[in-house]
Design a protein around this motif. Structure first.
Motif, short mmCIF file in Angstrom:
data_model
loop_
_atom_site.label_atom_id
_atom_site.label_comp_id
_atom_site.label_asym_id
_atom_site.label_seq_id
_atom_site.Cartn_x
_atom_site.Cartn_y
_atom_site.Cartn_z
N LYS A 118 0.83 -1.20 0.00
CA LYS A 118 0.00 0.00 0.00
C LYS A 118 0.87 1.25 0.00
O LYS A 118 0.58 2.23 -0.72
N LYS A 158 -6.04 -6.55 -4.43
CA LYS A 158 -7.00 -6.00 -3.46
C LYS A 158 -6.68 -4.54 -3.15
O LYS A 158 -7.59 -3.69 -3.07
N ILE A 159 -5.39 -4.23 -2.97
CA ILE A 159 -4.99 -2.86 -2.65
C ILE A 159 -5.33 -1.92 -3.80
O ILE A 159 -5.84 -0.82 -3.60
N ASN A 197 -7.66 -2.31 -6.02
CA ASN A 197 -9.11 -2.15 -6.03
C ASN A 197 -9.58 -1.18 -4.96
O ASN A 197 -10.42 -0.30 -5.20
N ASP A 198 -9.03 -1.36 -3.75
CA ASP A 198 -9.43 -0.50 -2.63
C ASP A 198 -9.10 0.97 -2.90
O ASP A 198 -9.84 1.88 -2.52
N LEU A 199 -7.93 1.19 -3.55
CA LEU A 199 -7.48 2.55 -3.81
C LEU A 199 -7.95 3.07 -5.17
O LEU A 199 -7.68 4.22 -5.52
N ASP A 200 -8.62 2.19 -5.93
CA ASP A 200 -9.14 2.54 -7.25
C ASP A 200 -8.04 3.15 -8.13
O ASP A 200 -8.17 4.26 -8.65
#
Length: 434
Positions: free
Chosen positions: A118, A141-142, A144-147
Motif C-alpha cells: 500500500k 486487493k490494494i 481495487n481499494d485505492l481505485d
C-alpha cells in the motif's frame, strides 16, 4: 602520491581516500568508521551507462539498495540519474526522505506485506516486482481499494545456478524467489496479471546470484528471458517492454579474486539480448540491470583502531581491532576475504610473519582477516580494510550492544558526515521498563 597494486593512494605514508588523509578521518570521526569515495561510485555508474549508450539501447541502471541504503546514497543516485531497487518499506521511506523520484523505483521482495505494498502504491513507486501468487492477490486487493493502477514485472527463476556461494544463488529452480519457468508457474502468473486491468505488465525480471565472476550464466539468463518473451508473444500476444537481468557482478575483495570489469558483463548481456531478439523476430526491449555491490563495494573502506595483541607460539598472532562482525559480518557469515593496510604506515614493508585480524565481539568466529602480512603493528595504529562498501554497514548490528559506526562520504578532498555514530542513548531509546 604512490599508487599500490591494490589500487590505493598514499601521501606522507598515509592512506588517502578521495583526496583525504584516512588517518585524519579516523581521528576526526573516531573508529570504527565507514568511508566512501564518492568519485568511485560515480565512475562505475558512468561505466555502466556508457555500455548501454555505445550499444544504442534503452536502459536503466537500477542501484540495488540492499547493498547500502541511506539518504545520502539515494541523493547520489538521484544526481547520477539512476533508477533504484528497494526491498522494504524502510528503503522506500528513506528514498522518500532523500527526495528520490518514486517513478524511478522498483520494489522487490519475496514477502512484501500489505502495508508495504500500500505504501508503494500510494507513493507511486514506478514498478512492483511480483514474486509469488499471494502477492498478486494482495496487490490486486490494494489496487481495487485505492481505485488505481500500477506497473508490475514478474520475477522468474530461470533455472540457472551461478558459480558463487550457495547463499548467494537466486536463479535456480530451488529458490525462495520468483515464479518457476519450467513448471509453468510463470506462465500462470502472466495470465493472471494480463487479465487484471489494474496491473500494467511492464516486463520480466531474473537475478541469478551475487559476486559472480563468469559471463556465461548472465548470457544464458538473458537468452532465456528472450526465449520466454518469444513464447509468451506467440501464446498471449504479449511482448515485454523491459527485460531486467538483475545484478551480481563480482568485485575484487582479495588478491585471490580476478574479476572482469563489471561493465563487460553488461556488454555481453546486451549483445546477447540484441542477437537473440533479432533471431526471434522480437522488438528490442529496454534492458535494465540492478548492480549494487559493483557500484558501492569498491568505494567503501572500514577504518579501525588496533588495540590488543595475543601471540600464540608456533601458531599465529591475533591483532584485535575496535570493530568486527557488528560492522562487517561477511567474513563470519560467508567466509569472505578482505585485504587491508595500516593506514598510518601505508608504504612500510610488511613483516614476514602473518597475523590474524580479530574483532572485539564475544564470538570465536569474529575474525575479519584470517591471514595477512602487515608492517610492525602497535596499539593505536589505524587499520584500513578495502572494498567494504557493500553489505557491511547494511547488515550492521548492535550485537553485544556495541554502537554502529559513523559513515563519511569523501569527494574531491572534502569529507562529510552522512550517518552519525550511534550513542548509548540510541541503544536504549526504544526500550521500556518492566
Amino acid at each position: 602520491m604512490i599508487k599500490n597494486d591494490f589500487d590505493y593512494e598514499t601521501k606522507n605514508n598515509h592512506l588517502m581516500i578521495g583526496g583525504v588523509d584516512s588517518v585524519e578521518l579516523a581521528h576526526k570521526y573516531g573508529t570504527p568508521l565507514v568511508v566512501y569515495d564518492v568519485s568511485k561510485i560515480r565512475e562505475q555508474i558512468s561505466h555502466f551507462k556508457s555500455v548501454f549508450e555505445d550499444n544504442h539501447v534503452d536502459y536503466e541502471v537500477s542501484y540495488a539498495s540492499k547493498a547500502f541504503a541511506s539518504v545520502a546514497t539515494y541523493q547520489i543516485m538521484k544526481q547520477e540519474n539512476c533508477h533504484i531497487d528497494v526491498v522494504s518499506g524502510g528503503e522506500i521511506y528513506t528514498a522518500l526522505k532523500a527526495g528520490f523520484p518514486m517513478d524511478k523505483v522498483s520494489f522487490h521482495g519475496n514477502n512484501k506485506s500489505a502495508e508495504e505494498l500500500k505504501m508503494a502504491v500510494e507513493n507511486h513507486v514506478g514498478v512492483i516486482m511480483l514474486d509469488n501468487f499471494h502477492e498478486i492477490e494482495l496487490l490486486s486487493k490494494i489496487l481495487n481499494d485505492l481505485d488505481t493502477q500500477t506497473n508490475v514485472m514478474l520475477r522468474i527463476t530461470p533455472g540457472i545456478s551461478a558459480h558463487t556461494h550457495e547463499y548467494d544463488q537466486t536463479g535456480q529452480v530451488d529458490s525462495k524467489f520468483g515464479f518457476d519457468v519450467e513448471s509453468k508457474q510463470a506462465e500462470k502468473a502472466l495470465e493472471i496479471v494480463l487479465n487484471n486491468p489494474r496491473m500494467n505488465m511492464l516486463g520480466i525480471h531474473a537475478h541469478i546470484g551475487s559476486q559472480i565472476f563468469e559471463v556465461n550464466g548472465f548470457v544464458m539468463a538473458a537468452e532465456k528471458l528472450v526465449d520466454l518473451s518469444a513464447d509468451w508473444h506467440q501464446k498471449f500476444g504479449y511482448q515485454p517492454e523491459v527485460l531486467n537481468v538483475g545484478g551480481g557482478f563480482g568485485i575484487k575483495y582479495s588478491e585471490e579474486d580476478d574479476p572482469i570489469a563489471p561493465e563487460k558483463f553488461v556488454d555481453a548481456i546486451v549483445k546477447a539480448i540484441k542477437q537473440r531478439s533479432n533471431q526471434k523476430g522480437l522488438n528490442l526491449p529496454a534492458i535494465w540491470i540492478e548492480p549494487g555491490r559493483s557500484i558501492i563495494g569498491p568505494a567503501g573502506y572500514n577504518l579501525y583502531t588496533i588495540g590488543s595483541r595475543k601471540d600464540v607460539p608456533e601458531i599465529k598472532s591475533y591483532i584485535t581491532v575496535d570493530g568486527g562482525m557488528g560492522d562487517n559480518i561477511r567474513p563470519a557469515l560467508y567466509q569472505a576475504k578482505y585485504e587491508a593496510v595500516l593506514a598510518n604506515k601505508a608504504n612500510d614493508e610488511p613483516e614476514s610473519n602473518a597475523v590474524r585480524i580479530a574483532g572485539k565481539y564475544c564470538e570465536s568466529g569474529d575474525i575479519l582477516i584470517q591471514n595477512i602480512n602487515l608492517p610492525h603493528i602497535e596499539p593505536g595504529d589505524v587499520l584500513a580494510m578495502f572494498a567494504t562498501g557493500a553489505y557491511g554497514y547494511a547488515m550492521a548490528s548492535n550485537y553485544n550492544l556495541n554502537l554502529k559506526p559513523a559513515v563519511v562520504f569523501v569527494e574531491n578532498g572534502q569529507d562529510k558526515l552522512v550517518i552519525k555514530r550511534q550513542s548509548y542513548e540510541d541503544l536504549v531509546r526504544l526500550d521500556l521498563e518492566y
